[in-house]
Design an enzyme around this catalytic site. Structure first.
Site, PDB file in Angstrom:
ATOM      1  N   ASP A 101       0.753  -1.140  -0.184  1.00  0.00           N
ATOM      2  CA  ASP A 101      -0.177  -0.098   0.194  1.00  0.00           C
ATOM      3  C   ASP A 101       0.212   1.194   0.009  1.00  0.00           C
ATOM      4  OD1 ASP A 101      -2.364   1.792   0.275  1.00  0.00           O
ATOM      5  OD2 ASP A 101      -3.349   0.516   1.762  1.00  0.00           O
ATOM      6  N   GLU A 119       2.877   5.150  -3.253  1.00  0.00           N
ATOM      7  CA  GLU A 119       3.539   6.892  -4.140  1.00  0.00           C
ATOM      8  C   GLU A 119       4.802   7.248  -3.399  1.00  0.00           C
ATOM      9  OE1 GLU A 119       0.910   6.122  -1.691  1.00  0.00           O
ATOM     10  OE2 GLU A 119      -0.711   5.505  -3.420  1.00  0.00           O
ATOM     11  N   ASP A 176      -7.671   5.054  -3.312  1.00  0.00           N
ATOM     12  CA  ASP A 176      -8.661   5.298  -3.007  1.00  0.00           C
ATOM     13  C   ASP A 176     -10.069   6.613  -3.481  1.00  0.00           C
ATOM     14  OD1 ASP A 176      -7.181   3.935  -1.048  1.00  0.00           O
ATOM     15  OD2 ASP A 176      -6.357   5.363   0.360  1.00  0.00           O
TER      16      ASP A 176
END
Length: 612
Positions: free
Chosen positions: A388, A391, A461
């Site tokens: 997760d 980035e 998300d």
């Protein structure tokens, strides 16, 4: 003697008829013009690298995306009217010496792409003490030329013309400085710093925050499939996932105990509804953010994770687990990374808790990361990874954060490559550990070449909204056209509270969720996930209720399609193919499909579409 003389002539580095400014190189040619050096380097007959840098500089760059080595390519060099021409059997590159311009044509002379004359820009820049440049290069496109790619974005655009995009990795925005043209070529701008992409009447421009040289690859494929195959040749092939990754996956933010997780799998078995995998999201490490992402089971409700994995496997299912690249100050992995100065400095989620991101660019930091994953998770039978926030999460963003010196230079210099380096570290370590289990990685961000690390991206998300659902198709197709074949999204959208505060109790949410599931049936991974409300099929009622029955129908359809999906995945691996296919890939002459973002081909034979 004649053969020897011919050989010596080929080996001569200075080509006498061209003068001292033009040099033959092992795989191409180098030209000095004024204050700028330009180089063409043949990687194959259809892939040419272009480098430009100030005279007197000799930048030594190791690409983080490109794995291909230049082949021994037959090519011809000639000079005519101030131009140097390099021609292979497939492609012609022309350097205009005075204009510092490169143009590309096919072997028949049809212009494919040209730089705007004299548009290369090197602006001196002090990058945290390192003397380098801000880089800018403009290209000229045909007025009606459709282009695609640039990663995954949420604006709902299929054709990427006539816009400005700031390319810096973020949740829901995957940034890849690569365009794929309807004319059968791709241009990969091999730069990892924040980059502004602009296309307007002045041309198509890549403007990067920092770099030692202008460095891009021109890949000619003749059509979409040829381009994608060329990109895989350049940046790495996509290994096959295990068959079980293509079934139905259930997830939630989050399962609060191992009993709940195993219980969900057991409930699907009792209902005789197919399920291949379940995902454990965060806080299995504990509830205190100081323990954030300990990469171990500290939560007392996960007291026996080995038993949990054994029970999941006994139910003939698989499990993957969420692991972040950031760690709370009370964790063992944080302490070990800090002791070796392997933590970055910027603010990250969850803010105000001292959580820090690891320097993924450092091989020692990657070793430490895997050590904890292997010891606490892989060794007990964990089947794959949900990496997760790759980035990585960064906020609030401060310009000074980019000055941080990573193992590979300033964070500014390598910012957008964080996901490929982090994901690649996990892939490489698992393969070194054992070849008995295929690697499977689900990840929230990506960069060019990441397909070689058995990674499937998802759209982040996103919110539960009909417009957002519609925008998932062009987002998926554009990332696929950068060479990354596997993509999926949270069925129903991740955040549901604003639009559907009653969540699964609201019939309107049922409608959106079911339609999203119908779409997800024809993506790389059919995966239910989200926050604010549970998503399991039995939370929507019982058999006989339309939303339950519709979901069961689509899950069963997915399993009927598994032979088709798995054979397509083999073509992806063996032939450089694509799973979610923009329609121009198969109908390039049909003008109606050039900007069509609500339907696509799933493999070569299935046409899903979303209609309002």
């Amino acid at each position: 003697m004649r053969k020897l003389l011919a050989f010596l002539c080929i080996c001569v580095q200075i080509v006498p008829s061209w003068g001292q400014s033009v040099l033959r190189t092992p795989n191409g040619v180098k030209v000095e013009t004024g204050t700028t050096c330009m180089e063409l380097e043949c990687f194959s007959s259809s892939i040419i690298r272009v480098k430009k840098y100030p005279v007197g500089k000799t930048p030594d760059k190791q690409s983080l995306s490109v794995t291909m080595q230049p082949e021994k390519v037959k090519y011809k060099l000639q000079e005519t009217k101030g131009e140097v021409i390099l021609a292979t059997s497939e492609l012609v590159a022309i350097m205009d010496i005075a204009q510092k311009q490169v143009r590309f044509t096919d072997k028949d002379g049809k212009v494919l792409l040209a730089e705007k004359p004299s548009s290369i820009g090197f602006t001196p820049f002090n990058d945290a003490g390192n003397s380098t440049y801000q880089l800018r290069q403009t290209f000229v496109l045909d007025s009606d030329e459709a282009i695609y790619g640039l990663g995954q974005h949420q604006q709902g655009r299929m054709n990427q013309r006539n816009q400005t995009l700031f390319l810096q990795q973020a949740n829901t925005e995957i940034c890849i400085p690569l365009v794929h043209s309807i004319k059968g070529y791709a241009l990969f701008w091999d730069n990892y710093s924040p980059t502004t992409f602009t296309d307007n009447a002045e041309g198509m421009t890549f403007d990067s925050a920092v770099g030692d040289l202008c460095d891009y690859y021109f890949v000619y494929g003749g059509g979409a499939d040829g381009v994608v195959a060329g990109l895989r040749e350049l940046t790495g092939q996509a290994p096959m996932f295990p068959l079980w990754t293509y079934g139905f996956w259930q997830s939630r933010e989050r399962y609060v105990s191992q009993d709940e997780l195993v219980g969900v799998v057991r409930k699907y078995r009792d209902l005789k509804i197919p399920l291949d995998g379940i995902i454990q999201d965060w806080r299995y490490w504990g509830e205190d953010h100081k323990d954030w992402n300990a990469v171990e089971f500290r939560n007392p409700k996960f007291s026996d994770p080995k038993k949990m994995m054994e029970e999941v496997h006994c139910l003939n299912a698989h499990a993957i687990i969420s692991v972040w690249p950031s760690f709370g100050p009370e964790t063992g992995i944080y302490a070990e990374l800090k002791s070796q100065n392997k933590l970055m400095v910027h603010e990250t989620f969850p803010q105000n808790n001292g959580v820090k991101v690891y320097d993924t660019y450092d091989p020692v930091a990657r070793d430490i990361y895997w050590k904890y994953m292997n010891k606490n998770m892989f060794s007990i039978g964990m089947d794959g990874w949900w990496l997760d926030a790759t980035e990585p999460e960064h906020g609030p963003i401060k310009e000074g954060d980019l000055d941080f010196q990573t193992y590979l230079g300033s964070f500014r210099k390598v910012r957008n490559a964080f996901p490929i380096v982090s994901v690649g570290g996990v892939y490489d370590h698992q393969r070194q550990e054992t070849s008995d289990k295929r690697v499977f990685i689900l990840t929230r961000s990506a960069f060019a070449g990441q397909q070689r690390y058995a990674a499937q991206a998802w759209s982040g998300d996103v919110v539960s909204d009909w417009g957002v659902l519609r925008n998932q198709i062009p987002a998926a197709l554009n990332i696929s056209l950068t060479g990354i074949p596997y993509w999926n999204s949270d069925i129903g959208g991740f955040f549901s509270a604003n639009k559907f505060p009653e969540g699964v109790k609201d019939p309107a949410f049922h409608e959106l969720y079911v339609r999203w599931m119908q779409f997800a049936t024809f993506t790389g991974m059919m995966r239910s996930h989200g926050t604010n409300t549970p998503r399991e099929i039995f939370m929507f009622g019982e058999r006989g209720y339309w939303a339950f029955d519709a979901q069961e129908k689509m899950i069963n359809l997915r399993y009927r399609l598994l032979p088709y999906i798995y054979s397509t995945s083999w073509k992806i691996t063996s032939e450089g193919g694509s799973l979610m296919r923009a329609l121009f890939s198969d109908f390039p002459e049909d003008k109606k499909v050039l900007d069509l973002g609500d339907e696509y081909l799933f493999g070569k034979s299935i046409l899903p579409q979303i209609r309002n």
